[in-house]
Design a protein around this motif. Structure first.
Motif, mmCIF file in Angstrom:
data_model
loop_
_atom_site.group_PDB
_atom_site.id
_atom_site.type_symbol
_atom_site.label_atom_id
_atom_site.label_comp_id
_atom_site.label_asym_id
_atom_site.label_seq_id
_atom_site.Cartn_x
_atom_site.Cartn_y
_atom_site.Cartn_z
ATOM 1 N N ALA A 166 0.836 -1.196 0.000
ATOM 2 C CA ALA A 166 0.000 0.000 0.000
ATOM 3 C C ALA A 166 0.871 1.245 0.000
ATOM 4 O O ALA A 166 0.592 2.212 -0.725
ATOM 5 C CB ALA A 166 -0.914 -0.002 1.217
ATOM 6 N N HIS A 171 -11.198 -1.542 -2.946
ATOM 7 C CA HIS A 171 -10.597 -0.239 -2.664
ATOM 8 C C HIS A 171 -11.274 0.843 -3.507
ATOM 9 O O HIS A 171 -11.506 0.612 -4.699
ATOM 10 C CB HIS A 171 -9.086 -0.290 -2.976
ATOM 11 C CG HIS A 171 -8.438 1.037 -2.773
ATOM 12 N ND1 HIS A 171 -8.158 1.520 -1.515
ATOM 13 C CD2 HIS A 171 -8.068 2.019 -3.654
ATOM 14 C CE1 HIS A 171 -7.623 2.731 -1.640
ATOM 15 N NE2 HIS A 171 -7.561 3.056 -2.917
ATOM 16 N N TRP A 211 -5.018 -2.971 2.034
ATOM 17 C CA TRP A 211 -4.261 -1.722 1.852
ATOM 18 C C TRP A 211 -4.562 -0.740 2.980
ATOM 19 O O TRP A 211 -3.666 -0.028 3.458
ATOM 20 C CB TRP A 211 -4.592 -1.101 0.494
ATOM 21 C CG TRP A 211 -4.035 -1.869 -0.668
ATOM 22 C CD1 TRP A 211 -2.988 -2.761 -0.633
ATOM 23 C CD2 TRP A 211 -4.476 -1.839 -2.028
ATOM 24 N NE1 TRP A 211 -2.765 -3.271 -1.877
ATOM 25 C CE2 TRP A 211 -3.658 -2.729 -2.766
ATOM 26 C CE3 TRP A 211 -5.484 -1.137 -2.690
ATOM 27 C CZ2 TRP A 211 -3.819 -2.928 -4.137
ATOM 28 C CZ3 TRP A 211 -5.648 -1.338 -4.057
ATOM 29 C CH2 TRP A 211 -4.822 -2.217 -4.767
#
Ligand SMILES: C[S@@+](CC[C@H](N)C(=O)[O-])C[C@H]1O[C@@H](n2cnc3c(N)ncnc32)[C@H](O)[C@@H]1O
Length: 338
Positions: free
Chosen positions: A19, A225, A276
């Motif tokens: 990440a 995400h 992440w």
């Protein structure tokens, strides 16, 4: 060195895992300005500085995986020590967890056994009056939360112990059943103290909690995400300063890659959104394996530069939902800082 690279390298050093690498790759001035262009003019002064600020220094998670039931008590004691709370005296806790684990097989799509152990121990130590969950499905994890919260309360108490929110009306893994159907089966004595809010998302927390009221929220909804980060931003203002957000599937993306490499990819995909978020989180955090607890900073404005950095990592969504999610994210960020 070019100023854009200086900013990116600086952030990379301060992050951890993939990440942080992605944040570093997407930290050009142009990418920061692209996001700032979507911010309403009245909120721009608040977000401008945060967008160009470096992220806080790198933080490694405390490790506390509770892999088996016989490690439950030890894990609970470790969590209590880490949270500086007295280890709760709950002589029946192991029997409760064993009963919960034995009902898990009827709840397809629910959190795994070691996640149950971590979640139950964490909530038992924190001893909140009530927990909010985002992502109900069958209601299994809501039942785990309800059991952990109610242990600390008098048996005749009738207060609500869990509020659980789900976008759907029907359970995605068994459309013949309503969301939350398993709660009365798994914790029959607590189903009247568990409220299921269907057809809603994390914005619904505004209707059921006061600002800064909650000790903990559990997020296990859309894992693409940046939706887990969006859920966190939406609920953060209802959590007390230095309170906790527990996030599920913090290893899902990597596990999916391993399975795909072995020729058996996950049927429903394996997004990285929760992983992440956990990896990049620059404040205190505890890893329980595939579930983790993130501690909010003392002031929510400390979250803004991190949230904007997460938003620069390309979405795991099709273009239209990605654009809508960016808009929703900025709205939530503005509300959080107002
Ligand atoms: C992984 S399942 C939750 C499993 C559940 N926590 C358990 O362990 O028993 C994810 C759930 O989140 C719901 N969901 C998806 N997107 C959502 C959103 N934006 N807000 C609220 N719920 C959402 C889905 O309908 C699904 O029921």
């Amino acid at each position: 060195m070019h100023p854009e690279r200086i900013a990116a390298d600086d952030q990379f050093e301060h992050g951890s895992g993939r990440a942080a690498e992605l944040i570093a790759q997407h930290s050009s001035w142009r990418e920061r300005l692209t996001i700032l262009r979507r911010v309403p003019p009245t909120a721009l002064p608040r977000l401008l500085g945060a967008s160009f600020a470096s992220l806080p220094r790198r933080v490694e998670p405390v490790q506390c995986e509770i892999a088996t039931l016989d490690r439950y008590q030890e894990g609970l004691t470790e969590l209590a020590r880490y949270l500086s709370c007295p280890a709760p005296a709950l002589p029946d806790a192991c029997a409760h967890v064993e009963r919960l684990l034995s009902s898990r097989g009827d709840c397809s799509g629910a959190i795994g056994a070691s996640d149950v152990l971590f979640l139950h121990a964490f909530i038992s130590v924190l001893a909140p009056d009530r927990v909010v969950e985002v992502g109900t499905l069958s209601g299994f994890s809501a039942a785990v939360l309800a059991d952990a919260v109610a242990q600390h309360q008098l048996s005749q108490s009738s207060s609500v112990v869990v509020e659980t929110i789900d976008l759907s009306q029907r359970c995605l893994t068994d459309q013949t059943k309503p969301v939350g159907f398993a709660i009365p089966q798994v914790v029959p004595g607590l189903s009247h103290r568990t409220r299921v809010h269907t057809g809603k998302d994390a914005r619904h927390v505004e209707q059921i909690a006061r600002a800064g009221e909650l000790k903990a929220v559990f997020i296990d909804a859309d894992h693409q995400h940046p939706r887990p980060t969006l859920d966190l931003i939406r609920v953060a203002r209802f959590v007390e300063p230095r309170g906790w957000i527990i996030v599920h599937d913090i290893n899902l993306g990597s596990a999916g890659e391993r399975m795909a490499a072995a020729g058996t990819p996950f049927e429903h995909g394996a997004p990285f959104g929760a992983q992440w978020l956990f990896e990049a989180w620059p404040f205190e955090k505890i890893s329980g394996g595939n579930i983790g607890a993130l501690r909010l900073p003392p002031k929510l404005r400390h979250l803004v530069s991190f949230a904007l950095a997460m938003l620069r990592i390309p979405a795991e969504l099709e273009p239209l939902p990605a654009r809508r999610t960016v808009e929703a994210f900025i709205t939530a960020l503005v509300e959080m800082t107002t």
